[in-house]
Design an enzyme around this catalytic site. Structure first.
Site, short mmCIF file in Angstrom:
data_model
loop_
_atom_site.label_atom_id
_atom_site.label_comp_id
_atom_site.label_asym_id
_atom_site.label_seq_id
_atom_site.Cartn_x
_atom_site.Cartn_y
_atom_site.Cartn_z
N LYS A 198 0.89 -1.14 0.05
CA LYS A 198 0.09 0.07 0.03
C LYS A 198 0.80 1.17 0.08
CE LYS A 198 -1.69 3.02 3.07
NZ LYS A 198 -2.06 4.32 2.12
N GLY B 178 6.78 4.73 8.98
CA GLY B 178 5.71 5.90 9.26
C GLY B 178 5.94 6.53 10.47
N SER B 179 4.92 6.88 11.04
CA SER B 179 5.04 7.45 12.37
C SER B 179 5.06 6.30 13.68
CB SER B 179 3.71 8.67 12.57
OG SER B 179 2.56 7.74 12.82
N VAL C 227 1.43 5.50 14.56
CA VAL C 227 0.91 4.34 13.46
C VAL C 227 1.60 3.01 13.74
CG1 VAL C 227 0.29 3.56 11.26
CG2 VAL C 227 -0.12 6.02 11.85
N GLY C 228 2.96 3.04 13.94
CA GLY C 228 3.76 1.92 14.23
C GLY C 228 3.16 1.06 15.43
N GLU D 222 9.59 1.13 11.07
CA GLU D 222 10.82 1.88 10.99
C GLU D 222 10.01 3.46 11.10
OE1 GLU D 222 13.88 3.42 11.06
OE2 GLU D 222 13.91 1.22 10.40
N CYS E 286 13.12 11.20 7.56
CA CYS E 286 13.09 10.58 9.02
C CYS E 286 14.48 10.98 9.85
CB CYS E 286 13.09 8.92 9.15
SG CYS E 286 11.95 8.28 7.83
#
Ligand code: UN1
Length: 499
Positions: free
Chosen positions: A178, A231-232, A235-236, A253, A287
């Site tokens: 995605k 991502g953040s 959300v991780g 990550e 990042c």
């Protein structure tokens, strides 16, 4: 009203297909919202289900394809990426906003990863180890896991998908990805390349859409053996929780709050160039971006003055213009997050040294541009020192010794990247040892990782895994220990050989 707009489809089971709902969403250029890049499929769980089914059906054939042959397909894909590098970079600048030099670099990183992982098809080493018993042989081999779900970010629209897809494939897994909602075209080009490389149908699949409608069912599906997410940290955590009940693997990550330490013995010109590139390259949306500069008190005044002077001169605009040095934020909401942090910094009592505003007037009105922003007198307990901003904002804080500088580098919840500028080798090595991050640079900025070394971080940046390098294989395969007893008798380990 969008009758002329190009409609892009999902890639499932080797076919370009519309989403089940038939709905699409707009992808617009963040440097100029008048430009519609195209319409992308607004997918949901039904499309995810179809993609996972295709990937599950393709798995056996792919895992049984000899690894060197899998590697050859990856090699072909890397060559095709190379052939189409300029076109991919241009489309990436249009959908993501970063300047052409950087989108070429992003594409180059995917090319590098393709060639590296193609070679792994002929290595993929295991071990042979002597047995404790007579006439017994033992070895370890890597085995693939099955269908891998990938959720990738917008800041490195093809490089980061390549860090996941290439190693997953060479190990014999199949993939459902995605792409970030803002940057689906880059991953779509990647799919076109796989199609052209002759990869069997169903081995790679792409479903576009939102995190809620596509990412969520993807990470929850029990057929997904591993979720690889960038991502953040917020959300991780959701990904981690979704995988935990079934002990499915996840590779996370996440964020960073990277610091550059500038010692009193540093080459200041070099430290300045590094800090400008680390802080404002990619509009600060890496990042690994330099979000804090910690400068020894004896040189902070000179450094800050020169840094601010240079920051003010950065040319901002549409990244397709080769003379532009910094593009827009990726979206209106990202820009608002950045502007909000600037307000927070002001309220906390940090000194705004330059920037601080959205750029407006003329063409700027059509994009999400923020000024390069520098805060001075930043203290460790301020939110702008501690929290990831992901934009063109950098904080300068002072330190009075190496130890103080190292403590300040470490005193954040994240642990991705850090750097030191010093001409003193003892100081540089001490910092390398004592800074608790996954990536460390000496006399170079906090950005600029190459694909042959592990990429990732400590603390809330990651969950212990690394991307890239040979370490990527650890994520995308599992070890099998194999014992072959050719003695012809029962040999009981730890019993018959005791004494
Ligand atoms: C990121 O920081 O989001 O190390 C990825 C770099 C690039 C990749 C960065 N090669 O700066």
């Amino acid at each position: 009203m969008n009758s002329d707009a190009k409609v892009y489809k999902n890639y499932i089971n080797g076919e370009w297909v519309e989403s089940v709902s038939g709905e699409t969403y707009e992808n617009r250029n963040p440097a100029d919202k008048r430009e519609l890049i195209g319409l992308f499929q607004k997918s949901d769980s039904r499309d995810v289900d179809a993609a996972i089914t295709a990937a599950a059906e393709a798995y056996d054939e792919w895992r049984l394809t000899p690894a060197p042959k899998r590697g050859e397909i990856l090699f072909k894909a890397a060559q095709l990426l190379k052939d189409r590098k300029e076109e991919i970079a241009r489309d990436m600048t249009r959908e993501m906003g970063k300047i052409l030099k950087e989108t070429r670099g992003d594409t180059q990183e995917a090319i590098d990863m393709g060639f590296y992982m193609a070679g792994e098809g002929r290595r993929m080493f295991g071990e042979t180890v002597p047995s404790e018993m007579h006439n017994k042989f033992q070895m370890s081999i890597r085995q693939p896991m099955g269908v891998i779900g990938m959720i990738t970010p917008w800041n490195f629209p093809i490089a980061i998908p390549s860090w996941k897809i290439f190693p997953a494939l060479v190990c014999g897994n199949t993939v459902v990805i995605k792409p970030a909602t803002y940057t689906p075209l880059s991953v779509l080009h990647f799919m076109e390349i796989f199609e052209e490389s002759g990869i069997p149908k169903g081995v790679v699949n792409m479903v576009t859409g939102s995190g809620g409608a596509v990412g969520d069912p993807l990470m929850r599906d029990k057929r997904i053996k591993l979720v690889s997410f960038t991502g953040s940290s917020e959300v991780g955590r959701l990904v981690s929780e979704a995988c935990a009940p079934d002990f499915r693997h996840c590779m996370l990550e996440m964020g960073g709050k990277n610091g550059q330490l500038v010692m009193d013995d540093a080459d200041l010109d070099l430290a300045l160039e590094g800090a400008l590139w680390g802080a404002f390259g990619t509009t600060g949306q890496r990042c690994t971006a330099t979000s804090r500069i910690i400068v020894h008190k004896d040189v902070i005044e000179e450094f800050t003055e020169r840094f601010v002077e240079r920051a003010k001169k950065i040319k901002i605009g549409n990244g397709l213009d080769e003379s532009v040095e910094m593009g827009p934020a990726v979206s209106e909401s990202q820009m608002n997050t950045v502007l909000n942090y600037i307000e927070i910094g002001k309220k906390e009592g940090a000194r705004l040294l330059c920037g601080g505003e959205r750029l407006t007037g003329g063409d700027y009105d059509y994009g999400w541009f923020t000024q390069p922003t520098v805060f001075g007198d930043v203290k460790e307990d301020m939110r702008i020192f501690q929290e990831e901003i992901f934009g063109s904002v950098v904080s300068i804080a002072s330190c009075d010794s190496l130890e103080d500088g190292i403590n300040k580098l470490n005193n954040v919840p994240y642990g991705l990247s850090a750097s030191i500028y010093s001409k003193n080798v003892n100081r540089a090595f001490r910092a390398m040892r004592d800074v608790y991050t996954g990536i460390f640079y000496i006399n170079a900025p906090t950005i600029g990782a190459e694909i042959s070394l592990p990429f990732g971080g400590t603390k809330i940046t990651g969950n212990g895994h690394r991307e890239a390098g040979k370490q990527a294989l650890e994520v995308f395969s599992e070890w099998k220990a194999v014992y072959i007893d050719f003695s012809g008798v029962l040999q009981r380990a730890q019993i018959d050989n005791a004494e």
